[in-house]
Design an enzyme around this catalytic site. Sequence first.
Site: not given
Ligand code: PMP
Length: 296
Positions: A159, A192
């Site tokens: 991230k 995603e």
């Molecule tokens: N994919 C991306 C690219 C993200 O930035 C996020 C978080 N906003 C998610 C998926 C979801 O992850 P999480 O449930 O840990 O927030």
Amino acid sequence: MCPIKGQFMAQKIWLNGKLVNPKDAKITVFDHGLLYGDGVFEGIRVYSGTVFELDAHITRLYESAKAIRLRISVSQARLARAVRETVKVNRVKDGYVRLVVTRGVGTLGLNPLVCKKSSIVIIAGSIQLYPKVLYERGMKVTSATTVRNHPLAIPPQVKSLNYLNNILAKIEALDSNVSEAVMYNHEGYVAEATGDNVFIVKKGVIYTPPDEAGALGGITRSIVIKLAQKENLQVVEKNLTRFDLYVSDEFFLTGTAAEVIGIVEIDGRTIGKGRPGPITSLLRRRFFEYAHGKEK
Ligand code: PMP
């Protein structure tokens, strides 16, 4: 979903070990987080005064950092305490925390090794979700033409502070007058959404792409999988195509900011009956109960 919508109302920002006023929360222009997007971050929710899944977020942050050889200058336990302190000082009951770690101060060159110490920022504030009506009626999305970063270029599990790939897809969504875009990987499989993980339901079975398809390992995603299994629903991780999305019975996204949100249209194709389906609604309810009832 873009992690933050709305305004932060923070009174104190945690910056490199000190709680400072927002006007004093400054980072030099020589920080490689700014110059190169060289850093990692987390977006974390606070529900009823409790920082939600803090351990999981801290673990993901340190793993992201390790993968890019960024040494975070404080221990995991110290950073977790700092997040809780910042939430408490700002009296955040239901809100959002942004935790950012950059490579630190360097020169104008790329060389990360000249950055001697990471910079750490914690901002605790409010969050504005998508409008309530979108949760009730469901959201529309588009398929982005921007391909998700190749996993051999930048591992999507990191991230990182460099979200340009996702931002380009987000622009496509906004150009199409919808809030989110689905991103596909270099092989054409669903990766995603720009800030959320993807799920579909077909004939009562829940499907979601594996991390290897190019997704961040979402913390909301893993909770939703567990909640679904508790309801005796079958969850299968498998590569999904655009066709699979088009002909799904239900379609939803998960993420820290969005929680669980139903998708009712993609690229002009109506999903199911054109409103969030029963499994989506059940999991949204169960997630709400879990988030608000659990002291962790
Ligand atoms: N994919 C991306 C690219 C993200 O930035 C996020 C978080 N906003 C998610 C998926 C979801 O992850 P999480 O449930 O840990 O927030």
